[in-house]
Motif scaffolding. Structure first.
Motif, mmCIF file in Angstrom:
data_model
loop_
_atom_site.group_PDB
_atom_site.id
_atom_site.type_symbol
_atom_site.label_atom_id
_atom_site.label_comp_id
_atom_site.label_asym_id
_atom_site.label_seq_id
_atom_site.Cartn_x
_atom_site.Cartn_y
_atom_site.Cartn_z
ATOM 1 N N VAL A 94 0.849 -1.186 0.000
ATOM 2 C CA VAL A 94 0.000 0.000 0.000
ATOM 3 C C VAL A 94 0.890 1.242 0.000
ATOM 4 O O VAL A 94 1.196 1.798 1.048
ATOM 5 C CB VAL A 94 -0.940 0.010 1.224
ATOM 6 N N PRO A 95 1.357 1.676 -1.163
ATOM 7 C CA PRO A 95 2.157 2.911 -1.186
ATOM 8 C C PRO A 95 1.270 4.111 -0.879
ATOM 9 O O PRO A 95 0.132 4.182 -1.341
ATOM 10 C CB PRO A 95 2.692 2.965 -2.613
ATOM 11 N N ARG A 96 1.805 5.027 -0.085
ATOM 12 C CA ARG A 96 0.998 6.198 0.283
ATOM 13 C C ARG A 96 1.621 7.452 -0.312
ATOM 14 O O ARG A 96 2.823 7.523 -0.512
ATOM 15 C CB ARG A 96 0.945 6.375 1.801
ATOM 16 N N ASN A 97 0.766 8.402 -0.556
ATOM 17 C CA ASN A 97 1.207 9.735 -0.947
ATOM 18 C C ASN A 97 0.259 10.704 -0.260
ATOM 19 O O ASN A 97 -0.937 10.683 -0.511
ATOM 20 C CB ASN A 97 1.147 9.885 -2.469
ATOM 21 N N TYR A 98 0.820 11.544 0.598
ATOM 22 C CA TYR A 98 -0.050 12.384 1.421
ATOM 23 C C TYR A 98 -0.323 13.744 0.789
ATOM 24 O O TYR A 98 -0.790 14.649 1.457
ATOM 25 C CB TYR A 98 0.568 12.560 2.811
ATOM 26 N N ASP B 153 -1.778 7.204 -4.230
ATOM 27 C CA ASP B 153 -2.033 6.788 -2.859
ATOM 28 C C ASP B 153 -2.941 5.569 -2.933
ATOM 29 O O ASP B 153 -4.055 5.645 -3.436
ATOM 30 C CB ASP B 153 -2.711 7.899 -2.080
ATOM 31 N N ALA B 154 -2.435 4.449 -2.438
ATOM 32 C CA ALA B 154 -3.152 3.190 -2.660
ATOM 33 C C ALA B 154 -4.477 3.147 -1.919
ATOM 34 O O ALA B 154 -5.358 2.373 -2.275
ATOM 35 C CB ALA B 154 -2.287 2.018 -2.226
#
Lengths: 568, 616
Positions: free
Chosen positions: A148-152, B485-486
């Motif tokens: 689950v890559p995140r990008n805030y 964003d997954a």
């Protein structure tokens, strides 16, 4: 992975014509020896026909003179050095990122690196396309967790506030759904439960007193483990010693008895350790928090040494029966008592006379000291209110807690000192925050009658109340709390929801749901009635003020209204 | 990192002497002898503190406070231990951390995550509330710095395209790009030759993985365009006006000639919605689960697809609606009209939230960028304009195109694509948050047919174009957001993940009533109702409970508290208050006069007009 490649890192000014010229020459040379034409090159699977391809770094080493795309010359000096040296030397300085190529399996080789092909106009431009390697985003085996890559970045999370609001709304609704505070009812007494006491050392033990004697309960088993017939008639007060080895009881038979906490051995008789025969009836008892001393109340407040049969000192202020006496848990020499002549008296054990007293409108039933703030106590009053006082300034209570619709009989603080629970004659118990005048919670059941005594357990998680219909009830202090061990994810979700509820608590829709409680009809109608009465009184006062000389009808705040006098 | 010699250290560390003097080896259990030696130990080269970087302030503040405390009492030497404390932590070996403290964060990155407007001053409030606000603000700042620091972990870099030394990138052909890029990226460029069923509309799913296409003559298909796997292909035997994926790739809304139909990914018709008839354009608001339809009859209808109810049907009163776009930042629907206006709609309000006169002719196409800051419109007057949507609705830039753009689309990183006849033009801005500059095109491409639909694929550097000859998938380097964003939209999600996401998304479906121009308004203080409540309370009580209590002199010692002196003291305070009030009012008057003077002075400078006499 090397990104940005060296030519992107260099300042743009360094790319001058000479460098380009060098580069062109060098490219001509390398074109003539295109490694793609080399037969049997192991790295040349991808190369077909006219479309020349990038070689991997390892292959570059084999080929000898073909530069990797990331090593294009940037400056004159570098270019010059490139033209002289062979490529193996140039690349020897930085170790080849071998893992880069191996990791990609069958996928495109190093998608992050722009392809740079000699020949045609494509050679003149630099292009990089977004090309993800699926291996970095999909789990390898079924046994793995999903990646689950995140990008805030806020633009990827639009509607932050409305979504949080909806989450808060859902959390509030769920809180009401899961609000099931009632845990257990301990039955066994044959009369209304008169007094309760906590064990100072054991969370599972609780003592209760009624007309039919004392009982000691085990809360985990929810069973009575011991029964004592201590007094003839009512047991008026019960308190444990600070060490938890014994407890004291007072009763209508004018005696104070000390009992061992452990049950007597087989064949032994149930007998008190000590018995003190007094002259008058005792109505309450409390033990000192550190010393072997205790205080009783009746016609006067007596302070006893455990070893003696006569009080160390007796203190009176006027002539009346005193309902209860409580030691301060922090300033352990201080005591507070409340009497039937509507006053609350404070004493210092070290001196023979009382300190000061405050007279209220109506009688106070009990007081309870705040366990965290030494000078604050709360009084449960007959006029349906509770008053939190600062003992240094008794003329104005810090807060008037209003919500009960009948006399408040008992009050007990949570160990955190932030909240307290009150028991009332209106067959309900309520939980108040110390700094709020309205309760946050009300507990009631169909069968619970007038609640006489209430205690907040020492782990601050549960509440016990003893009521008229002979039962002791166990409640959760936080109605919707999940009991038992929480997993870390549950805990995180709980914390997150708690924060959200806090953030949006003033939004009308959420506030309405959070405040909603079902009340028995008797209490509900009483609340309505009292509201009407209060409104009428207010209206009358406003009218009187309007029609009389300005200033002749003073504005008295609700806090000051109920204080008659402070005497020192 | 320290920049100034500390007061306790008399000898500043001398760098030049350092290599010459060999340091005596020291065991780790031996105490450090003097602070001077500690200072002279080989540390990192003193770096000049870079401007524009934020470090976590906490440790620094404590250090400063300590310093100030020491400096107040210079005579009393404190324990040497305390002075050593602020020095960077040392390991047992005596090595110094060359980068002490948390990593610095660029200011502009931190600003991206900042949610509090620092320019606004905190309101005057009670000390308790004020301290709470301050704590909240500090927390907010810390989280924004933390979030900015997490940018380091992002795996991918955006794409780019650069010509050699200022060469115009617009001259680069698709074939060149395809030739230059790797195989996987090259495979993203493809043409579907579908000449039979007329011009195509297309739509990418939210994850960017699936593509739905609908031909004017009834051809509807959905495919996984990355693997080129066809999910379904049907002919609805009716004209297809528009096609759109609903929240996931499993549902497909098709605006057909008469009614709106919903199909699943097998091509099975699930619903025929007869309340939405003669629909020309579709927009799906993913966080509200609303399908907005614009119809020939002039109605803008919102359909809640999670419960199947029509939330609002708004009459735009502007005739046929055929130009529609959504603002992805606040879910406001933009409608373009034939009189050159663009109107902004929310389902909660019957009237448009705003009307912007954009063009002299009718509006042909609208697009809004992903931050909700810029709107691009094109009209029959062959103009292409970019508007600022933050409050003022003013045009930022405009340009006349030879043919006028019939279709517009913004990419995730702010590229603007326009379809003009059979030509596609793409303009790029400086960065993500800047509007595209219309002077020079970033890319151009000529198609085999006239453009009928345009959309950038989310999370891929691809522009999908539907035209009369089929579908073209163009490569546009740098168009898409590289790091997804997954938990929001994951192109690589599995079936299970999709199901889980669907449940979560449905649970936090935002109610349609909350759509307004500023989506953050919900978190602000409702001052109006607060004041109203206060007023009502004062009315009910007959007095203001929060009003300042009149001064009551405290009784003093015996003999000093005579009635006369009490009255005198009272008088004194009253007079002082009165003086303050008068002074304030005078100041206010002066300010007003100054303002009026300035206002009067203005028209004098310009030419006096005959209409000035009517100005009040």
């Amino acid at each position: 992975m090397q990104w940005p490649p060296p030519w992107r890192r260099s300042p743009p000014g360094s790319r001058n014509r000479r460098a380009r010229a060098h580069f062109r020459d060098w490219r001509k040379n390398s074109d003539s020896r295109d490694p793609g034409t080399k037969p049997g090159d192991p790295g040349a699977q991808g190369r077909e026909g006219a479309r020349p391809h990038v070689t991997t770094v390892e292959n570059v080493k084999e080929a000898g003179c073909t530069p990797p795309p990331s090593a294009r010359p940037t400056s004159t000096a570098e270019a010059a050095c490139l033209s002289q040296r062979t490529w193996t030397i140039a690349t020897a300085e930085e170790p080849p990122p071998a893992n880069l190529c191996r990791r990609n399996y069958g996928a495109p080789r190093d998608p992050a690196e722009p392809r740079w092909s000699p020949g045609g106009r494509a050679a003149k431009m630099k292009v990089k396309m977004l090309s993800r390697n699926p291996d970095n985003y999909v789990r390898e085996t079924k046994l793995d967790l999903q990646r689950v890559p995140r990008n805030y970045d806020p633009t990827l999370h639009p509607f932050e506030v409305p979504r949080e609001y909806v989450r808060a709304l859902n959390a509030t609704k769920l809180e009401r759904v899961f609000a099931k505070p009632f845990l257990a009812s301990l039955d066994g007494h044959r009369d209304g439960v008169n007094c309760l006491a906590k064990h100072p050392k054991s969370l599972a033990t609780v003592l209760s007193g009624a007309c039919d004697g004392e009982r000691i309960w085990n809360l985990t088993k929810r069973k009575c483990i011991r029964t004592i017939q201590a007094h003839e008639g009512f047991v008026r007060g019960i308190c444990t010693r600070f060490c938890g080895t014994s407890f004291f009881t007072v009763g209508d038979d004018k005696t104070v008895k000390q009992w061992k906490m452990d049950a007597p051995g087989y064949g032994e008789e149930e007998e008190p350790l000590h018995t003190i025969l007094g002259k008058t009836v005792y109505t309450g008892i409390d033990h000192h928090w550190k010393d072997p001393a205790f205080a009783t109340c009746g016609q006067q407040v007596d302070i006893w040494d455990e070893q003696r049969t006569n009080p160390i000192c007796s203190m009176t202020w006027g002539f009346d029966s005193i309902n209860s006496v409580k030691f301060n848990p922090i300033e352990t020499f201080l005591l507070g008592s409340c009497a039937s002549d509507r006053n609350i008296v404070l004493y210092d054990m070290r001196q023979a006379t009382p300190l000061k007293k405050v007279i209220l409108d109506m009688r106070t039933n009990t007081i309870c000291w705040n366990p965290m703030e030494a000078f604050i106590f709360t009084a449960a009053n007959e006029d349906y209110n509770l008053y939190t006082f600062d003992m240094r300034a008794l003329d104005t209570p810090l807060m008037v807690h209003m919500d009960h619709v009948s006399a408040v009989l008992d009050v007990d603080y949570s160990p955190t000192g932030k909240e307290f629970v009150s028991a009332s004659f209106d067959k309900s118990i309520r939980i108040f925050p110390v700094d709020r005048s309205r309760s946050r919670e009300v507990y009631h059941t169909k069968r619970m009658q007038h609640v006489i005594c209430v205690k907040w357990t020492s782990d601050s998680k549960y509440i016990m109340c003893g009521s008229d219909e002979m039962n002791i009830r166990l409640w959760k202090a936080n109605a919707s709390e999940k009991l038992g061990v929480l997993t870390s994810r549950e805990k995180a979700a709980k914390d997150y929801n708690q924060k959200l509820k806090e953030k949006f608590q003033y939004h009308p829709h959420i506030k309405r749901i959070a405040r909603h409680r079902h009340l028995p009809k008797s209490i509900y109608s009483q609340i309505q009635e009292q509201r009407i009465m209060k409104e009428a009184r207010r209206r009358k006062e406003v009218n009187r003020r309007k029609h009389s000389k300005p200033g002749s009808v003073p504005i008295v705040s609700e806090k000051k209204k109920h204080i008659v006098a402070v005497v020192k | 990192m320290e920049t100034a010699p500390r007061p306790g250290r008399n000898v500043p560390p001398k760098k030049d002497k350092l290599p010459a003097k060999r340091k005596k080896p020291r065991r780790y259990w031996e105490e450090e002898t003097a602070p001077t030696s500690a200072g002279a130990s080989p540390g990192p080269p003193r770096k000049k503190k870079r401007n524009g970087e934020i470090r976590l302030q906490k440790s620094k503040n404590t250090r400063i406070s300590k310093k100030s405390r020491i400096s107040k009492k210079p005579q009393v030497p404190k324990k040497p231990r305390e002075r050593k404390k602020p020095e960077p932590q040392r390991s047992l070996s005596g090595a110094q951390d060359p980068f002490p403290g948390p990593a610095p964060v660029p200011v502009e990155v931190a600003r991206k995550f900042c949610r509090i407007d620092k320019s606004k001053k905190l309101p005057r409030s009670k000390s308790k509330t004020r301290s709470k606000l301050e704590v909240a603000e500090a927390e907010e700042e810390e989280t924004s710095v933390k979030a900015a620091r997490s940018e380091l972990l992002l795996a991918e870099e955006p794409g780019f395209l650069e010509g050699e030394d200022g060469e115009d990138t617009a001259k680069i052909r698709q074939a060149d790009i395809v030739e230059a890029v790797d195989i996987a990226s090259a495979a993203k460029h493809f043409d579907l030759n579908l000449r039979q069923f007329g011009p195509y509309r297309l739509n990418y799913s939210r994850t960017g993985r699936h593509l739905a296409l609908g031909g004017r003559r009834g051809h509807v298909a959905a495919l996984d365009w990355v693997t080129k796997k066809l999910m379904c292909e049907i002919n609805v035997m009716e004209a297809v006006q528009d096609i759109r994926f609903l929240h996931s790739e499993a549902l497909l809304a098709v605006a057909q000639n008469r009614w709106l139909h919903i199909y699943d990914n097998q091509g099975i018709e699930l619903h025929c919605i007869r309340r939405c008839d003669r629909v020309t354009r579709l927009e799906f608001l993913p966080y509200h689960f609303l399908l907005a339809t614009a119809s020939e009859t002039g109605f803008l209808t919102y359909l809640d697809v999670s419960v199947g109810k029509i939330v609002a049907a708004l009459n735009a009163r502007a005739g046929r609606l055929s130009v529609m776009a959504q603002n992805p930042y606040n879910a406001v629907i933009h409608l373009g009209h034939s009189n050159g206006t663009v109107s902004l709609w929310s389902p909660a309000v019957k009237e448009p939230l705003a009307k912007i006169l954009c063009h002299r002719g009718g509006v042909r196409a609208i697009a809004v960028d992903s931050t909700g800051t810029y709107m691009a419109t094109s009209g029959l007057d062959h103009q292409l304009k970019i508007f600022d949507l933050r409050g003022t609705f003013q045009p930022l830039s405009a340009r006349t195109l030879p043919q006028g753009a019939g279709h517009l689309a913004f990419s995730q990183r702010g590229l603007l694509a326009a379809g003009m006849g059979d030509v596609i033009n793409i303009w790029a801005g400086q960065g993500k948050a800047s509007p595209p500059s219309l002077e020079q095109a970033y890319l151009t491409h000529r198609l085999s047919g006239h453009v009928h639909g345009l959309q950038f694929c989310p999370f891929e550097d691809v522009l999908g174009v539907g035209h009369s000859g089929g579908i073209t998938s163009m490569l546009v380097p740098g168009a898409a957001e590289p790091n997804f964003d997954a938990l929001e939209s994951n192109p690589y999600r599995s079936r299970k993940q999709r199901q889980e996401w669907e449940v979560k998304a449905l649970l936090e479906k935002v109610p349609a009533e909350l759509i307004c121009l500023d989506p953050r308004a919900l978190a602000e203080v409702d001052v109006i109702s607060l004041e109203q409540e206060k007023k009502e309370r004062i009315e009910r009580l007959g007095y203001d409970p929060e009003a300042k209590v009149p001064f009551q002199p405290k009784p003093k010692q015996k003999g000093r508290s005579s009635t006369a002196s009490l009255v005198k003291r009272k008088r004194k305070v009253m007079d002082k208050e009165h003086r303050d009030k008068v002074r304030q009012s005078i100041e206010q008057q002066q300010q007003q006069q100054r303002k009026q003077k300035q206002e009067k002075a203005k028209p004098k400078g310009s030419r006096p007009s005959a209409l000035d006499r009517f100005v009040r």
